[in-house]
Structure formats: C-alpha cells, structure tokens
Design a protein around this motif. Structure first.
Motif, PDB file in Angstrom:
ATOM      1  N   LYS A  36       0.904  -1.004   0.155  1.00  0.00           N
ATOM      2  CA  LYS A  36      -0.111  -0.084   0.115  1.00  0.00           C
ATOM      3  C   LYS A  36       0.926   1.257  -0.018  1.00  0.00           C
ATOM      4  N   LEU A  37       2.165   1.199   0.492  1.00  0.00           N
ATOM      5  CA  LEU A  37       2.854   2.396   0.856  1.00  0.00           C
ATOM      6  C   LEU A  37       3.446   2.640  -0.457  1.00  0.00           C
ATOM      7  N   LEU A  38       3.536   1.689  -1.409  1.00  0.00           N
ATOM      8  CA  LEU A  38       4.411   2.225  -2.722  1.00  0.00           C
ATOM      9  C   LEU A  38       3.310   2.875  -3.745  1.00  0.00           C
ATOM     10  N   ILE A  39       1.856   2.703  -3.536  1.00  0.00           N
ATOM     11  CA  ILE A  39       0.901   3.090  -4.558  1.00  0.00           C
ATOM     12  C   ILE A  39       1.113   4.630  -4.919  1.00  0.00           C
ATOM     13  N   GLY A  40       1.627   5.586  -4.161  1.00  0.00           N
ATOM     14  CA  GLY A  40       1.841   6.717  -4.461  1.00  0.00           C
ATOM     15  C   GLY A  40       3.203   6.808  -5.111  1.00  0.00           C
ATOM     16  N   ALA A  41       4.282   6.262  -4.786  1.00  0.00           N
ATOM     17  CA  ALA A  41       5.552   6.254  -5.415  1.00  0.00           C
ATOM     18  C   ALA A  41       5.297   5.859  -6.930  1.00  0.00           C
ATOM     19  N   ILE A  42       4.554   4.685  -7.082  1.00  0.00           N
ATOM     20  CA  ILE A  42       4.834   4.294  -8.562  1.00  0.00           C
ATOM     21  C   ILE A  42       3.769   5.374  -9.173  1.00  0.00           C
ATOM     22  N   ARG A  43       2.587   5.969  -8.878  1.00  0.00           N
ATOM     23  CA  ARG A  43       2.024   6.834  -9.653  1.00  0.00           C
ATOM     24  C   ARG A  43       2.874   8.102  -9.999  1.00  0.00           C
ATOM     25  N   ASN A  44       3.515   8.395  -9.165  1.00  0.00           N
ATOM     26  CA  ASN A  44       4.660   9.547  -9.192  1.00  0.00           C
ATOM     27  C   ASN A  44       5.491   9.138 -10.188  1.00  0.00           C
ATOM     28  N   GLU A  45       6.026   7.961 -10.172  1.00  0.00           N
ATOM     29  CA  GLU A  45       7.335   7.478 -10.805  1.00  0.00           C
ATOM     30  C   GLU A  45       6.952   7.418 -12.582  1.00  0.00           C
ATOM     31  N   VAL A  46       5.434   7.052 -12.662  1.00  0.00           N
ATOM     32  CA  VAL A  46       5.068   7.017 -13.933  1.00  0.00           C
ATOM     33  C   VAL A  46       4.885   8.158 -14.660  1.00  0.00           C
ATOM     34  N   ARG A  47       4.253   9.086 -13.788  1.00  0.00           N
ATOM     35  CA  ARG A  47       4.082  10.412 -14.408  1.00  0.00           C
ATOM     36  C   ARG A  47       5.426  11.132 -14.496  1.00  0.00           C
ATOM     37  N   ALA A  48       6.398  10.862 -13.742  1.00  0.00           N
ATOM     38  CA  ALA A  48       7.503  11.562 -13.997  1.00  0.00           C
ATOM     39  C   ALA A  48       8.294  11.100 -15.288  1.00  0.00           C
ATOM     40  N   PHE A  49       8.013   9.881 -15.423  1.00  0.00           N
ATOM     41  CA  PHE A  49       8.624   9.353 -16.464  1.00  0.00           C
ATOM     42  C   PHE A  49       7.980   9.659 -18.051  1.00  0.00           C
ATOM     43  N   ASN A  50       6.631   9.661 -18.098  1.00  0.00           N
ATOM     44  CA  ASN A  50       5.981  10.186 -19.179  1.00  0.00           C
ATOM     45  C   ASN A  50       4.517  10.983 -18.532  1.00  0.00           C
ATOM     46  N   LYS A  51       4.587  12.093 -19.000  1.00  0.00           N
ATOM     47  CA  LYS A  51       3.318  12.777 -18.157  1.00  0.00           C
ATOM     48  C   LYS A  51       1.906  12.464 -18.954  1.00  0.00           C
ATOM     49  N   ASP A  52       2.134  11.658 -20.075  1.00  0.00           N
ATOM     50  CA  ASP A  52       0.967  11.391 -20.691  1.00  0.00           C
ATOM     51  C   ASP A  52       0.484   9.595 -20.041  1.00  0.00           C
ATOM     52  N   ALA A  53       1.175   9.103 -19.552  1.00  0.00           N
ATOM     53  CA  ALA A  53       1.022   7.784 -19.209  1.00  0.00           C
ATOM     54  C   ALA A  53       0.084   7.871 -17.958  1.00  0.00           C
ATOM     55  N   ALA A  54      -0.926   7.046 -17.992  1.00  0.00           N
ATOM     56  CA  ALA A  54      -1.850   6.828 -16.886  1.00  0.00           C
ATOM     57  C   ALA A  54      -1.773   5.485 -16.282  1.00  0.00           C
ATOM     58  N   VAL A  55      -1.916   5.489 -15.079  1.00  0.00           N
ATOM     59  CA  VAL A  55      -1.772   4.326 -14.275  1.00  0.00           C
ATOM     60  C   VAL A  55      -3.213   3.739 -13.866  1.00  0.00           C
ATOM     61  N   GLY A  56      -3.566   2.530 -14.370  1.00  0.00           N
ATOM     62  CA  GLY A  56      -5.049   2.126 -14.177  1.00  0.00           C
ATOM     63  C   GLY A  56      -4.990   0.724 -13.288  1.00  0.00           C
ATOM     64  N   SER A  57      -6.109   0.564 -12.630  1.00  0.00           N
ATOM     65  CA  SER A  57      -6.502  -0.911 -11.799  1.00  0.00           C
ATOM     66  C   SER A  57      -5.191  -1.052 -11.090  1.00  0.00           C
ATOM     67  N   LEU A  58      -4.679  -0.198 -10.388  1.00  0.00           N
ATOM     68  CA  LEU A  58      -3.781  -0.295  -9.228  1.00  0.00           C
ATOM     69  C   LEU A  58      -4.324  -1.377  -8.072  1.00  0.00           C
ATOM     70  N   GLU A  59      -4.234  -2.411  -7.886  1.00  0.00           N
ATOM     71  CA  GLU A  59      -4.705  -3.300  -6.938  1.00  0.00           C
ATOM     72  C   GLU A  59      -3.584  -4.011  -6.299  1.00  0.00           C
ATOM     73  N   MET A  60      -3.913  -3.961  -5.060  1.00  0.00           N
ATOM     74  CA  MET A  60      -2.675  -5.201  -4.244  1.00  0.00           C
ATOM     75  C   MET A  60      -3.379  -6.558  -4.523  1.00  0.00           C
ATOM     76  N   MET A  61      -2.666  -7.362  -4.880  1.00  0.00           N
ATOM     77  CA  MET A  61      -3.141  -8.765  -5.428  1.00  0.00           C
ATOM     78  C   MET A  61      -3.619  -9.585  -3.967  1.00  0.00           C
ATOM     79  N   GLU A  62      -3.506  -9.373  -2.879  1.00  0.00           N
ATOM     80  CA  GLU A  62      -4.023 -10.010  -1.869  1.00  0.00           C
ATOM     81  C   GLU A  62      -5.440  -9.452  -1.783  1.00  0.00           C
ATOM     82  N   GLN A  63      -5.782  -8.122  -1.990  1.00  0.00           N
ATOM     83  CA  GLN A  63      -7.140  -7.482  -1.988  1.00  0.00           C
ATOM     84  C   GLN A  63      -7.967  -8.297  -3.069  1.00  0.00           C
ATOM     85  N   ARG A  64      -7.204  -8.466  -4.210  1.00  0.00           N
ATOM     86  CA  ARG A  64      -7.945  -9.291  -5.465  1.00  0.00           C
ATOM     87  C   ARG A  64      -8.230 -10.633  -5.048  1.00  0.00           C
ATOM     88  N   VAL A  65      -7.392 -11.116  -4.341  1.00  0.00           N
ATOM     89  CA  VAL A  65      -7.921 -12.429  -4.010  1.00  0.00           C
ATOM     90  C   VAL A  65      -9.070 -12.487  -3.115  1.00  0.00           C
TER      91      VAL A  65
END
Lengths: 920, 110
Positions: free
Chosen positions: A755-784
């Motif tokens: 959970k603690l990495l969700i923000g960091a990953i979003r930021n990293e993607v945006r920093a890498f390419n501002k047009d890129a969008a992150v979708g369906s960000l889910e913890m696998m355990e939550q999905r299970v």
C-alpha cells in the motif's frame, strides 16, 4: 345449623378481586342462604329439606361467579352495564360504530396486558425486532432487485440487445458488445423496435484542483427516449451534436447537479472540464437515473468522442458499445424477437462471423435480467427464506411463551365466555394483544433494518471474478438498495402477520376451554388440558428444530464451500504483489522496458514483471493453437488457448513453479528463436502422452493467418488462476514479451506493505511520461480477497441467521422442558417419594425432550435434503447434500438441544418430594 | 332476548324503588320483589347480588353492614342522592315507555 359461609366459599370460585371485598360478598351471600334456610325451617321444613331449598337458590354458581365478576370488573362490567343501560338510552351508543369501538377497546386492553407483563413483552419485542428487522433488511434488497419497477417509462418494454455466447469467457452466456456496421443493419432492419447505443467510459473530471475519475456514457441522441427517462432541465442531444468530432456538450445526472452545482437552476450553459476539454451542460436527467452502470454522472453524444475517419464506425469486427431497444407501442415482444432473429441471419450473411461466433443469436434480454444475475437473485431469495425461517422460529417460541402466559388467564377467558362473549371475540382480543407486541417489535425492527441496510450497502461484495460472477457491487449500485415506502409497508405488514402467526394458536387453544372445568379448577389450575397443550408445544419445538436444522445445514454447506475456496491453490504467491497497467500513446518498444526498470529501482520494490494480464485479472485474449505435424483442429473450442506475453522473470517473480524444462531467459528476445511455455493444463490437453518440451506450436485466431512462426515449447509451468478463483483453469500459453511487446500490465513484488508504494509508483510513472496513466492499481491480496467476497458475504449472512435460529431454538427447547418440569413437579415428587433415583428422573425428562428433538431432526433432515439443492449454484467444491455436513450439523444440533433439555432436567432431579407433595 | 333485557332494565328500577322507602338487605329485596309481583318477577339470586353490586359501583345505592343484637350481621342498601335522581328518571322513562306502548298496542300500565 350449617356453616353457609364455608358453603359459599366452597362453591364460589375465587373472584380475583380485592380479598376484603371478596369476603364481604361471601358473607352477604352466606347471610342470604342462612336467611332462606331459617325461613324454610320456620315454615315447617325439616333441616334436610330447608338445606336443600336454600342450596337450590344458588344452584347456578357459575352464573353467579360470572355476574359478580362482571359487576366487580371494570371491562366486562362496562359491557354488561351497557347492555342493561341501553334500555335507558337506546340510540346514543351506536354512533361510533360498534366494531371500531370494540377494536379500540381491545387495543387499550392489549396495551394494558402487555405492560402488565413487561418481561414477556421485552423478550418478545427483542426476538421480534431481530426477526422482523432482518427480514425487512433482506427484503429491501429483494424488493430493489426484483420487484421495484425500474425508474423508466414502461420498463418492461425495454431490453438489452445481446448476443448469445457459449464460450468459456462469457460467464452469463451473453455477449453485449456491438460493432457499428452490424448495429446499423439491426437498427434499420427491425421495424418493431427503437434501438439506442451507448458506450460506458471513465473520464477525468479536470479543472478542479484534484482531477477525479467520473463515470459517463456516450449515448445516441434517442437513448433517453428509448429508456424512457425524463430530462428535468434543459434538453436532450440533437442529431447535429452527434457528429463525429461534434460539439462538446454533456447532460448530467440529478445527483451530480445537486452535488457539484447545489441544484442551481442556472446550471444549463455552464461548463465542466472532461479530460481537459470544456463541455457545455445542456440538460439534467431525472432523479435516481444513474445510467446502465448505476454510477453514471454525465452523458455525451455518442459520436462526439470519435476522431474523423475512426475505424470504429466502419469495422464490423471492432466491438465496442452496447445496445438497448424499446418495443414500439404497437409491437409485441414476440414480433420484435422474430425481427431480431431474422436480422441475426442477415447480418451474418453480410459480415460473416468468426468460426467461434457462428452459433451466436441476437437476443432480447429484459433490462432487469441483464443487471440482475440469476446467482444474485438466487442468493437473496435464499437469504430471504433463511430470515423468514428465523422469524418462524421466533414465532414458535413466542407461541409457546404465549401459551404459558395464557394458563393463568384461562379463568378470565372462561368468565368472559360465560358472560356471553363469543369465542371469536376473545380470539380477536388475544390476537390484538399479540399484534400490539408484534407491532412494537416491528417498530424496533424497522430501526434495525435501517441499520442493516446500511451494513449491507457497506459490506456488499466487491466486484470480482469469482464463483459469483454475478457482480453484486454493480447490482447494488444499479438498483439502489434502501428503505423506501413499500419496504416500510412490508415491515409493518410482516409485523401484523407475525402477530397473527404467533398469537393465533395460543388464542385458539386458550378459548377452547370448557367453562365449567376452567372455573372449577384452582386459580392456576391447568391439569385438565396440560397434556394436550404440552403436545402442541412439543410439536412447535420439533418444528423449530426442523427449521433450524435446515438453516444450519445451509450455513454449514456455505461455510464448507467458503473453506474450500480459501484452500484453492492460486498457482502463484499473491503476498505483497501490486498489479497495475500503464496506458500510453507511446508505441516505442523500449517504453515499457525502461519504465519497468525505473519502477524496479524504487526503494521497497523487489522485482517487477511485465505481462498482458495479471492473475485473477479477468478476461484476456484467446487464440486457437496448432501443433506442428498435426492437422488443424476443426473445432475451435478444442484448440482454444489463452495467450500471455511475459518478461523472462515473470515466473520467478510471481513464484509460479516451472514443472518441466526451463523458464524464459533474457536471451529469448526479438530476433531469436520463438519459444513458448505451456501451463500444466495445456500440456495435458495437447500432449497427453508425449513430452511437450521440444514440441512446436503456433497461435493464430484465424485459420491460416499468414506470418505466424512456429514456436518451440521450452517448458511447462504450474497452473495459475487467471480468470476466476473457482473456475476451471484453462490452457495458457506464455511467450516472451520481448518477442511480442504486448504486455502493458506490471506486477511488482514489494519488500513491505505494498500500500505504501502506490503513491510512489504513480509519481514515477507520471515523472517518466506525463501522458501515461496508471490504471487498476490493486494489491493482489485484495484481489484474491475480493474474489471470495461474494462467498464471504453470503456465508456471513447465512451463518448469522443460522446462529440466530440456533439460539432461538435452544431457548425454545429450554422453555418447553422447563415448563414441563414445573408442571410435573408433583408427579416427580411422587416418583421420588416412591423410590425413583435422580437418574430415573433425568431419564424421564430427557426422554420427553429427546422425543421432540428426534422428531424435529428427522423432519429437518428431509427438509434440508429437499431445500439445500437450491443452493447448488452458490456452493464450490461441496455437494448440496454433502453427507459430512449433514451428519456433523445434525449431531451438533442434537447435542445443543440435549444440553437445552439437560439444564431443566437437572433441576427436576433436585425436586424435594416433601415440598412437591405439599404444593397442592 | 327482549324479555330478558326488559326484565333486567326493570329490575334495576324495582330495586331502586324498593329501597327508596327504607334501607333493605338483599334477602329482603328478593322476598319483596317476589311477594309484590305475586311471583311473576321472581328472579334468580344470582342476578340480584351482581345487580346490587353494579348499582353500588355506579353510585346509585350504598351498602352498609348493620349488626343488631341477636341477629347476624347484614348488609343494608339505601338510596344515594344520585340513586334518587336515577329512579325519578327511570320512572319517567318507564311511564313514557308504557304510554307509548299504550298508544301503539293498547297496553296499559298496571
């Protein structure tokens, strides 16, 4: 000289009035007898004759008692007084209507009697409010899902236009998507229906500080008239606005208007920014209308989102929107179906479908059926039955309690019968009493239901691919669940019915008195009818046991099924895995590779892999597989495999075992030999008697697609649950993503809480390419966990009701046995005086209890056997007549029931014969 | 049915009338009704006492225990002021009733 006082005392039953007053009456009557006796003596009669003469004066003691009691008691006295008084004022008292008046009288009396025994009332109200509240809460769901008309004009004439789909991908046997040219043919070819198209989207509401995702629908201009929803402000879309790349206009939901614009009347003409483009609001829709997903906030013209020259409008194989249709006013469903079925053939002739789509038929599905999956329907009907059963048990308990309570009131009833009340009148009176209690229970029940509906909405199952492919979350959204007027009416109607159900048997029992017997017995005497009533009570308890057994077996099956689901081998390790996809217009092959490396470098990320679809991610692409050296399989279903493109450390990262051969390596990249890994199911299916490693295979949906190369199978991986938790694993084929470059989904294993990495990953993607969008960000355990949430939801509810039933039944058994013991105290005393041991007494009482429990268990086993079948679709990995569950539950219930008997039975053994015998 | 109600309604008037003269006890009232109506209105003791109690509850009569030397304790009933008023009203009602009966059916009060 006779003692007339004693004579009167012996003949006149207790009047149940103030003792001093009663003594006065006895004195006065005795005085009368004495005077008559003396007169007779004085007149020359013998003592015997005089005694006889005097005694004859008062021959009718029953009448005497009734009349005196009537005179002394307010209620009955008033009746009699009125009957007499009517001669003085013959007309006046008729004005209010005798029935209303006596009902009011009953009501007052009922309230008074209820308050007189607050303990009973309290117990009853608790049981009833629990029972009625649970029923109302579940009914609110059933009502919203199945009964309440959809908020459209003539909703029964609106259909979702689907195609039948028998492939394993489709869980409900329907495919809802349409392609433009096909839809155009349908629209023109079926004169009996109006069709509208819509495409559900998620858009970013920008312009405010924090962009927000909101749900919308791109709809054809006639969408609102086809559905039959009203525009309450502004207007609907025009044809001009529906041009490709047309004007940017939207309509908004009533809720959105209220929430964002405070319901301001000048909202028309204002703009909102969607995906950074301003859109003008032209209309507001009727309250409660939330589109086809149940959460839609805005609507825009269907074509306005398309680019000029978009293939979506011309390609018959791009399936991207859904269709609804309304029967024209003079058309029947049958006519429309005939038209649709004709068009199925015509469309197929013009645009020949894929081999695997050949059997498809266009089908009209009532909108409700489309939204309400049979499994959801079934699960809530089962819940409704379960709460109904629970209430029935509560009723049986209360009926028993009422009967106990009736015993001391039998004299009151006898007096009233003697004074001339009809039996129906008294039954009515008693029913009013039970209904009063039940209505109080209903009021508290409504409060509980309020709270219960809240909980149901809060804890509704998450949407997921699971055994309940039915999407509870969407159904709850689409049919907003809540306590509305009909549900409230149901609540109170149920309360009244409940009052009748638990009040009727005791009322009929209580009025089935022989007035003579009842008045002759002691004030609390019940000996005459004891046996018969006890049998009735035992029958009621047997019924409780039977119903409870059925319920608990149902819950037991669900629990077992739930345990089975928990034990499902996922085929991978979901621990600390985050899954998300990255969408970008960037087609550069290196884009995802570079992004993957950047995310892998984030602190706290252990490893990141790319794939097309992560486990339990739902649908993904499937293709026909051909094996080198074998003729192509004509049946596409037999050669269907699901296609994965993963990077080489995918198996290691997700801890998917490689059973044979090797995993992919960094060497398996574009330009090198094509390789593939099969899952165990594919290996078994295609190479049952051969070693798959070293075989060559080819994927391609169309027969003979040119340009596909043969790939060599280099390994076999363990089966992984991709589509759903409970479904069969299908044949999967993995390819190295470097040879395909189709994987846009990332799975990252983190070193601590993902959970603690969700923000960091979003930021990293945006920093890498501002047009890129992150979708369906889910913890696998939550999905299970989501995958089992429907099962958890149903199992919890069912277990709750079963527990409640069990508790009520135990109380019921205890109550009846305790009552029987108290009634038999004297008998037990005699037995003990004659030498019976504690053991014998225990046996005696337990045997009595066991008889009714055994009867209940037998009936319950048959009932459960017949009823649990309906749960078949809700169970995973356990049969609806699972003998283990049946046996275990029966034995546990028998044990609990025996314990409930044992407590009062123990007390019976403590009876002191001397005290017991002195009791009378 | 009507006969019964007439009897009940009239008994009340009878009792009130009987104790208007002086306080009487239950046995005496019963005897007097029987004697004065020459047996026609002989009615059951089971109805007499409840009626007395009811009249007492309604405040039309009042019962009082009286003990005389050499006799048993007896309960004497006397008319209260409300009782007196009720009796006057009832007499009037009966008179109206009988004159109506007379006009219609030629039944004269005795």
């Amino acid at each position: 000289m006779s003692d007339w006082k004693k004579y009167v005392r012996e003949h006149l039953p207790h009047l149940a009035i103030e003792p001093g007053r009663e003594m006065e009456i006895v004195d006065e009557l005795a005085e009368h007898l004495d005077a008559a006796y003396r007169d007779a003596l004085a007149g020359g009669a013998s003592e015997q004759e005089a005694y006889k003469l005097a005694a004859e004066l008062f021959a009718d003691w029953r009448l005497m008692e009734c009349e005196v009691a009537a005179a002394e008691h307010y209620g009955a006295g008033a009746r009699l007084g009125r009957a007499i008084g009517e001669w003085n004022q013959p007309l006046n008292s008729q004005k209010r209507g005798p029935i209303m008046e006596s009902l009011l009288q009953d009501l007052r009396y009922g309230l008074r009697m209820t308050l007189k025994k607050p303990g009973f009332a309290l117990v009853a109200v608790i049981m009833l409010s629990l029972g009625i509240g649970a029923n109302t809460a579940i009914f609110s769901v059933v009502h919203a899902l199945m009964l309440r008309p959809l908020p459209y004009f003539e909703p029964e004439r609106v259909f979702s236009v689907c195609e039948t789909d028998n492939s394993p991908r489709s869980r409900d046997g329907l495919s809802t998507l349409w392609a433009s040219p096909r839809f155009e043919m349908l629209r023109q070819g079926v004169p009996t229906m109006d069709f509208a198209a819509f495409n559900s989207v998620l858009s970013k509401l920008t312009g405010a500080e924090e962009p927000e995702q909101i749900s919308g629908e791109y709809v054809s201009p006639n969408y609102f008239s086809v559905l039959g929803v009203r525009v309450i402000a502004g207007r609907a879309f025009t044809e001009e606005e529906n041009q490709v790349g047309g004007s940017k206009v939207v309509m908004v939901s009533h809720g959105f208007w209220q929430e964002r614009f405070g319901g301001a009347p000048d909202v028309i003409g204002k703009t909102i920014e969607l995906n950074k483009t301003p859109h003008t609001i032209v209309g507001v829709l009727q309250p409660g209308f939330k589109g086809q997903r149940g959460s839609t906030n805005f609507w825009a013209p269907f074509n306005s989102d398309l680019q000029p020259g978009s293939r979506r409008l011309t390609d018959p194989n791009i399936w991207w929107f859904e269709v609804i249709g309304r029967l024209k006013s003079d058309a029947s469903r049958r006519q429309a179906e005939a038209g649709v079925s004709l068009m199925t053939r015509r469309i197929a002739e013009k645009y020949p479908p894929h081999a695997s789509f050949r059997d498809r038929q266009i089908k009209l599905v009532p909108l409700r059926d489309r939204k309400l999956n049979p499994v959801i329907r079934q699960s809530f009907l089962i819940m409704l039955a379960a709460v109904g059963f629970t209430l029935l048990i509560a009723c049986a308990n209360l009926a028993n309690l009422m009967m106990t309570r009736m015993a001391p009131r039998r004299r009151e009833i006898a007096v009233r019968l003697a004074v001339g009340a009809t039996r129906w009148r008294i039954v009515r009176q008693l029913l009013v009493e039970s209904i009063v209690i039940s209505l109080i229970g209903g009021m508290f029940g409504l409060l509980l239901a309020f709270w219960g509906v809240d909980l149901l909405n809060k804890f509704k199952p998450a949407s997921s691919g699971s055994i309940f492919w039915a999407n509870y979350a969407n159904a709850f959204k689409f049919f907003s669940i809540g306590l509305d007027a009909p549900v409230t009416i149901f609540n109170f109607a149920l309360a009244v019915i409940t009052g009748v159900v638990f009040g009727l048997i005791p009322a009929i029992q209580a009025t089935r008195v022989d007035v003579n017997d009842a008045l002759k017995e002691g004030a609390d005497g019940t000996a005459g009818l004891f046996r018969r009533r006890l049998n009735l009570r035992q029958a009621l308890v047997a019924l409780e046991v039977a119903v409870t057994l059925t319920l608990v077996i149902g819950a037991g099956l669900m629990l077992r099924s739930f345990a089975e689901m928990q034990a499902i081998n996922l085929g991978f390790d979901p621990d600390r895995i985050l899954s998300f996809y990255v969408e970008s217009s960037e087609q550069n092959t290196d884009f995802y590779r570079q992004l993957r490396e950047r995310i892998a470098a984030l602190p706290g990320v252990e490893s990141v892999s790319l794939t097309i679809v992560s486990p339990l991610g739902g649908a993904y692409s499937n293709q026909a597989m051909q094996v080198y050296g074998r003729p192509p399989e004509p049946d596409i279903e037999k050669s269907r495999v699901f296609f994965h493109a993963v990077n080489h450390d995918y198996f290691r990262n997700l801890r998917i075992p490689i059973l044979r051969g090797r995993s992919f390596t960094a060497e398996d990249r574009a330009g090198t030999k094509r390789v593939a890994i099969l899952n165990a199911t594919a290996a078994r299916q295609f190479f049952p008697n051969e070693d798959p490693v070293g075989q060559r295979i080819k994927l391609g949906f169309y027969e003979g697609t040119p340009g596909e190369e043969w790939a060599e199978v280099v390994g076999v991986a363990g089966d992984v649950k991709y589509l759903s938790l409970d479904g069969e694993v299908v044949s999967d084929v993995y390819h190295p993503n470097d040879q395909f470059n189709e994987a846009h989904t990332m799975v990252a294993r983190t070193s601590h809480d993902p959970k603690l990495l969700i923000g960091a990953i979003r930021n990293e993607v945006r920093a890498f390419n501002k047009d890129a969008a992150v979708g369906s960000l889910e913890m696998m355990e939550q999905r299970v966990s989501n995958a089992t949430s429907s099962a958890r939801f149903n199992t919890s509810l069912m277990s709750l009701f079963a527990l409640l039933a069990l508790l009520l039944a135990a109380i019921g058994i205890y109550g009846v046995i305790a009552y029987a013991v108290s009634e038999r105290t004297r008998e037990i005393g005699v037995r003990m005086a004659l030498g019976a041991q504690a053991r014998d007494v225990l046996k005696l009482v337990l045997f009595q209890g066991m008889k009714m429990i055994a009867a209940g268990l037998t009936i319950g086993l048959f009932g459960a056997f017949a009823l649990t079948r309906v749960m078949k679709n809700l169970l995973y990995g356990v049969s609806a007549t699972d003998p283990l569950t049946f046996a275990a539950v029966s034995l546990s219930l028998a044990a609990i029931a025996l314990l409930a008997c044992y407590v009062p039975a123990r007390r019976a053994t403590k009876v002191d014969p001397i005290i017991a015998l002195r009791q009378e | 049915m009507i006969e019964k109600e007439v009897k009940r309604g009239s008994t009340e008037t009878l009792i009130l009338a009987l104790i208007e003269e002086r306080a009487r006890h239950g046995y005496e009232i019963a005897k007097l009704i029987e004697a004065r109506s020459e047996g026609v209105l002989q009615f059951h003791v089971a109805s007499l006492y409840p009626l007395l109690y009811r009249l007492e509850k309604r405040g039309l009569i009042k019962g009082r225990w009286v003990e005389k030397a050499g006799e048993r304790r007896r309960r004497f009933y006397s008319l209260t002021p409300e009782g007196k008023k009720a009796l006057t009203e009832q007499r009037q009602t009966w008179a109206d009733f009988f004159s109506a009966l007379d006009r219609v059916a030629k039944i004269k009060p005795a």
